[in-house]
Scaffold this motif. Structure first.
Motif, PDB file in Angstrom:
ATOM      1  N   LEU A  82      15.862 -35.931  18.994  1.00  0.00           N
ATOM      2  CA  LEU A  82      15.556 -34.609  18.437  1.00  0.00           C
ATOM      3  C   LEU A  82      14.089 -34.244  18.676  1.00  0.00           C
ATOM      4  CD1 LEU A  82      17.515 -34.710  15.054  1.00  0.00           C
ATOM      5  CD2 LEU A  82      18.074 -33.407  17.114  1.00  0.00           C
ATOM      6  N   ALA A  83      13.207 -35.241  18.559  1.00  0.00           N
ATOM      7  CA  ALA A  83      11.791 -34.971  18.807  1.00  0.00           C
ATOM      8  C   ALA A  83      11.557 -34.567  20.264  1.00  0.00           C
ATOM      9  CB  ALA A  83      10.959 -36.204  18.454  1.00  0.00           C
ATOM     10  N   GLU A  84      12.241 -35.250  21.183  1.00  0.00           N
ATOM     11  CA  GLU A  84      12.111 -34.872  22.596  1.00  0.00           C
ATOM     12  C   GLU A  84      12.649 -33.462  22.843  1.00  0.00           C
ATOM     13  OE1 GLU A  84      14.143 -37.867  24.740  1.00  0.00           O
ATOM     14  OE2 GLU A  84      12.645 -39.445  24.377  1.00  0.00           O
ATOM     15  N   GLN A  85      13.799 -33.157  22.235  1.00  0.00           N
ATOM     16  CA  GLN A  85      14.358 -31.812  22.399  1.00  0.00           C
ATOM     17  C   GLN A  85      13.423 -30.759  21.796  1.00  0.00           C
ATOM     18  OE1 GLN A  85      18.260 -31.857  20.689  1.00  0.00           O
ATOM     19  NE2 GLN A  85      19.095 -33.295  22.190  1.00  0.00           N
ATOM     20  N   LEU A  86      12.837 -31.079  20.643  1.00  0.00           N
ATOM     21  CA  LEU A  86      11.921 -30.144  20.014  1.00  0.00           C
ATOM     22  C   LEU A  86      10.685 -29.919  20.875  1.00  0.00           C
ATOM     23  CD1 LEU A  86      11.123 -28.421  17.612  1.00  0.00           C
ATOM     24  CD2 LEU A  86      10.186 -30.471  16.522  1.00  0.00           C
ATOM     25  N   ALA A  87      10.166 -31.012  21.463  1.00  0.00           N
ATOM     26  CA  ALA A  87       9.002 -30.866  22.331  1.00  0.00           C
ATOM     27  C   ALA A  87       9.337 -30.010  23.553  1.00  0.00           C
ATOM     28  CB  ALA A  87       8.511 -32.250  22.760  1.00  0.00           C
ATOM     29  N   ALA A  89      11.707 -27.762  23.704  1.00  0.00           N
ATOM     30  CA  ALA A  89      11.905 -26.382  23.243  1.00  0.00           C
ATOM     31  C   ALA A  89      10.571 -25.698  22.989  1.00  0.00           C
ATOM     32  CB  ALA A  89      12.763 -26.372  21.977  1.00  0.00           C
ATOM     33  N   ARG A  90       9.616 -26.430  22.411  1.00  0.00           N
ATOM     34  CA  ARG A  90       8.293 -25.841  22.168  1.00  0.00           C
ATOM     35  C   ARG A  90       7.595 -25.495  23.480  1.00  0.00           C
ATOM     36  NH1 ARG A  90       5.928 -29.674  17.290  1.00  0.00           N
ATOM     37  NH2 ARG A  90       7.147 -28.706  15.587  1.00  0.00           N
ATOM     38  N   GLN A  91       7.721 -26.382  24.454  1.00  0.00           N
ATOM     39  CA  GLN A  91       7.102 -26.097  25.744  1.00  0.00           C
ATOM     40  C   GLN A  91       7.719 -24.861  26.379  1.00  0.00           C
ATOM     41  OE1 GLN A  91       7.298 -29.363  28.471  1.00  0.00           O
ATOM     42  NE2 GLN A  91       6.128 -28.344  30.066  1.00  0.00           N
ATOM     43  N   THR A  92       9.055 -24.778  26.320  1.00  0.00           N
ATOM     44  CA  THR A  92       9.734 -23.590  26.858  1.00  0.00           C
ATOM     45  C   THR A  92       9.298 -22.339  26.123  1.00  0.00           C
ATOM     46  OG1 THR A  92      11.641 -24.954  27.436  1.00  0.00           O
ATOM     47  CG2 THR A  92      11.970 -22.570  27.339  1.00  0.00           C
ATOM     48  N   LEU A  93       9.179 -22.451  24.804  1.00  0.00           N
ATOM     49  CA  LEU A  93       8.759 -21.296  24.008  1.00  0.00           C
ATOM     50  C   LEU A  93       7.335 -20.877  24.351  1.00  0.00           C
ATOM     51  CD1 LEU A  93       9.464 -19.337  21.768  1.00  0.00           C
ATOM     52  CD2 LEU A  93       8.644 -21.011  20.108  1.00  0.00           C
ATOM     53  N   GLN A  94       6.469 -21.857  24.576  1.00  0.00           N
ATOM     54  CA  GLN A  94       5.092 -21.522  24.951  1.00  0.00           C
ATOM     55  C   GLN A  94       5.059 -20.827  26.307  1.00  0.00           C
ATOM     56  OE1 GLN A  94       2.956 -25.200  24.750  1.00  0.00           O
ATOM     57  NE2 GLN A  94       2.911 -25.259  22.505  1.00  0.00           N
ATOM     58  N   GLU A  95       5.885 -21.336  27.244  1.00  0.00           N
ATOM     59  CA  GLU A  95       5.926 -20.677  28.550  1.00  0.00           C
ATOM     60  C   GLU A  95       6.441 -19.249  28.434  1.00  0.00           C
ATOM     61  OE1 GLU A  95       8.348 -23.186  30.907  1.00  0.00           O
ATOM     62  OE2 GLU A  95       6.868 -24.801  31.103  1.00  0.00           O
ATOM     63  N   GLN A  96       7.517 -19.074  27.641  1.00  0.00           N
ATOM     64  CA  GLN A  96       8.053 -17.730  27.453  1.00  0.00           C
ATOM     65  C   GLN A  96       7.041 -16.829  26.751  1.00  0.00           C
ATOM     66  OE1 GLN A  96      10.754 -16.584  28.692  1.00  0.00           O
ATOM     67  NE2 GLN A  96      11.701 -18.477  29.426  1.00  0.00           N
ATOM     68  N   GLN A  97       6.295 -17.415  25.788  1.00  0.00           N
ATOM     69  CA  GLN A  97       5.279 -16.622  25.091  1.00  0.00           C
ATOM     70  C   GLN A  97       4.166 -16.207  26.044  1.00  0.00           C
ATOM     71  OE1 GLN A  97       5.612 -15.719  21.891  1.00  0.00           O
ATOM     72  NE2 GLN A  97       3.823 -14.433  22.143  1.00  0.00           N
ATOM     73  N   ALA A  98       3.791 -17.123  26.955  1.00  0.00           N
ATOM     74  CA  ALA A  98       2.769 -16.763  27.936  1.00  0.00           C
ATOM     75  C   ALA A  98       3.268 -15.631  28.843  1.00  0.00           C
ATOM     76  CB  ALA A  98       2.405 -17.996  28.769  1.00  0.00           C
ATOM     77  N   ALA A 166      15.467 -21.548  21.653  1.00  0.00           N
ATOM     78  CA  ALA A 166      14.532 -22.619  21.323  1.00  0.00           C
ATOM     79  C   ALA A 166      14.475 -22.864  19.834  1.00  0.00           C
ATOM     80  CB  ALA A 166      13.132 -22.263  21.853  1.00  0.00           C
ATOM     81  N   ALA A 167      14.476 -21.789  19.040  1.00  0.00           N
ATOM     82  CA  ALA A 167      14.439 -21.951  17.596  1.00  0.00           C
ATOM     83  C   ALA A 167      15.707 -22.594  17.078  1.00  0.00           C
ATOM     84  CB  ALA A 167      14.222 -20.598  16.930  1.00  0.00           C
ATOM     85  N   ALA A 168      16.871 -22.300  17.726  1.00  0.00           N
ATOM     86  CA  ALA A 168      18.135 -22.881  17.280  1.00  0.00           C
ATOM     87  C   ALA A 168      18.157 -24.375  17.522  1.00  0.00           C
ATOM     88  CB  ALA A 168      19.296 -22.213  18.005  1.00  0.00           C
ATOM     89  N   ASP A 169      17.471 -24.900  18.595  1.00  0.00           N
ATOM     90  CA  ASP A 169      17.455 -26.338  18.885  1.00  0.00           C
ATOM     91  C   ASP A 169      16.581 -27.086  17.896  1.00  0.00           C
ATOM     92  OD1 ASP A 169      19.137 -26.017  20.970  1.00  0.00           O
ATOM     93  OD2 ASP A 169      17.538 -25.803  22.463  1.00  0.00           O
ATOM     94  N   SER A 170      15.549 -26.443  17.333  1.00  0.00           N
ATOM     95  CA  SER A 170      14.584 -27.157  16.516  1.00  0.00           C
ATOM     96  C   SER A 170      14.724 -26.885  15.057  1.00  0.00           C
ATOM     97  CB  SER A 170      13.164 -26.794  16.960  1.00  0.00           C
ATOM     98  OG  SER A 170      12.946 -25.407  16.784  1.00  0.00           O
ATOM     99  N   SER A 171      15.550 -25.945  14.669  1.00  0.00           N
ATOM    100  CA  SER A 171      15.564 -25.564  13.307  1.00  0.00           C
ATOM    101  C   SER A 171      16.829 -25.901  12.632  1.00  0.00           C
ATOM    102  CB  SER A 171      15.334 -24.123  13.171  1.00  0.00           C
ATOM    103  OG  SER A 171      16.518 -23.550  13.571  1.00  0.00           O
ATOM    104  N   GLU A 172      16.888 -25.435  11.394  1.00  0.00           N
ATOM    105  CA  GLU A 172      18.010 -25.725  10.571  1.00  0.00           C
ATOM    106  C   GLU A 172      18.902 -24.523  10.561  1.00  0.00           C
ATOM    107  OE1 GLU A 172      14.798 -27.799   8.207  1.00  0.00           O
ATOM    108  OE2 GLU A 172      16.376 -26.941   7.223  1.00  0.00           O
ATOM    109  N   ALA A 173      19.679 -24.384  10.036  1.00  0.00           N
ATOM    110  CA  ALA A 173      20.671 -23.371  10.235  1.00  0.00           C
ATOM    111  C   ALA A 173      20.436 -22.065   9.613  1.00  0.00           C
ATOM    112  CB  ALA A 173      21.448 -23.614   9.890  1.00  0.00           C
TER     113      ALA A 173
END
Length: 332
Positions: A82-87, A89-98, A166-173
């Motif tokens: 889960l930590a790897e998936q979260l990392a 997802a965060r990287q993807t989110l940062q790229e999308q945010q950029a 990305a938020a769905a992979d790292s968050s709760e429901a």
């Protein structure tokens, strides 16, 4: 003689009595020995049972401990995944945010160009230029506004979808219903206000198609019981078909103007389960379903996340700017 016989009888009686006592004691001793043997056997059995119970408890404890260790290892492995998936997802989110930041900068540049064109049109209208020049400038402004609105609609959707995944992979429901962000609605109203100048110029040319936001502003006046600026009601499913029947514009323009309305935060907040939808005449034509209300809440949550991300980014930029100013000021 009689005395001796009496004495002899007395001695025999005493001997018999002592013999009986000895027999009784012997029987009692035999019974005690037998009871002691039985008790020793029972004690041996109890000791054997106790030893078996201790051994069984130890084995059960060992098995339980081994199972707990395996469960802990599995949970640790799952957390690492889960930590790897979260990392990721965060990287993807940062790229999308950029990417979103770059697109926003481009859109701001387009906005500046559009404002310059409007100012040029106002300045050019003071000395009353020729009809050809005015028509050419208006067409250029309309093309710029149309291109800007198209880029906003086309760019915001894939970025928002990526942020949602990305938020769905790292968050709760399911997150609770968020408060309606006011900045989105204020931006929508500002864009409508910016279209007033081109709309005034288009009044003299009814054959020219308006921008989506200008068309939406017309709908506010043309269908006051359907499109609301204050208290909002959900629209009928398939209302774009009725709009196409009543409006002279093509399907693309009608859909884009309609999308600008149904993505307003106040509209999404009004889409609640059981709320009656309205048609172009303001008549109720059916209620909002649970799935539709849930989808509207998800869109509201996404708008809230985007607003929060923009606020955090603006705060970080302000802090970085202040730190840069302080370092420049105190640099020797």
């Amino acid at each position: 003689m009689d005395r001796l016989e009496a004495l002899y009888s007395a001695l025999e009686h005493e001997a018999d009595t002592q013999q009986q006592q000895r027999d009784t004691e012997r029987q009692a001793r035999t019974a005690l020995e037998s009871e002691n043997a039985r008790l020793r056997d029972a004690l041996a059995q109890l000791e054997q049972q106790a030893a078996s119970a201790v051994t069984a408890d130890a084995d059960a404890h060992q098995r339980a401990l081994a199972e707990a260790e395996r469960a802990l290892a599995a949970e640790r492995h799952e957390r690492e995944q889960l930590a790897e998936q979260l990392a990721a997802a965060r990287q993807t989110l940062q790229e999308q945010q950029a990417q979103l930041n770059a697109v926003n900068e481009a859109l701001l540049a387009r906005d500046a160009q559009l404002r310059e064109l409007v100012e040029q049109a106002e300045q050019a209208s003071a000395p009353q230029p020729s009809a050809n020049v005015e028509a050419g400038l208006t067409a250029q402004q309309e093309a710029q506004a149309e291109r800007l609105a198209s880029e906003r609609l086309n760019v915001s959707q894939p970025v928002a979808a990526a942020q949602t995944a990305a938020a769905a992979d790292s968050s709760e429901a399911q997150a609770p219903q968020a408060q309606v962000p006011q900045e989105q609605e204020a931006r929508q109203q500002n864009e409508v206000a910016q279209d007033e100048a081109p709309q005034a110029q288009q009044a003299s040319r009814p054959e020219a198609a308006p921008s989506p936001h200008a068309l939406l502003k017309q709908w506010y006046k043309r269908y006051p019981d359907t499109f609301f600026k204050g208290h909002t009601r959900p629209l009928k499913i398939g209302i774009h078909i009725e709009l196409l029947e009543n409006e002279p514009w093509d399907d693309k323009l009608v859909r884009r103007a309609l999308a600008g309305y149904v993505h307003l935060p106040r509209y999404l907040k009004a889409v609640r389960a059981g709320t009656q939808r309205v048609d172009l005449s303001g008549q109720s034509v059916g209620a909002v379903t649970e799935d539709e209300a849930r989808h509207a809440r998800q869109q509201l949550d996404e708008l809230t996340r985007q607003q929060k991300a923009r606020e955090e980014q603006a705060t970080d930029q302000r802090i970085s700017h202040k730190l840069s100013e302080l370092m420049t000021k105190h640099r020797p």
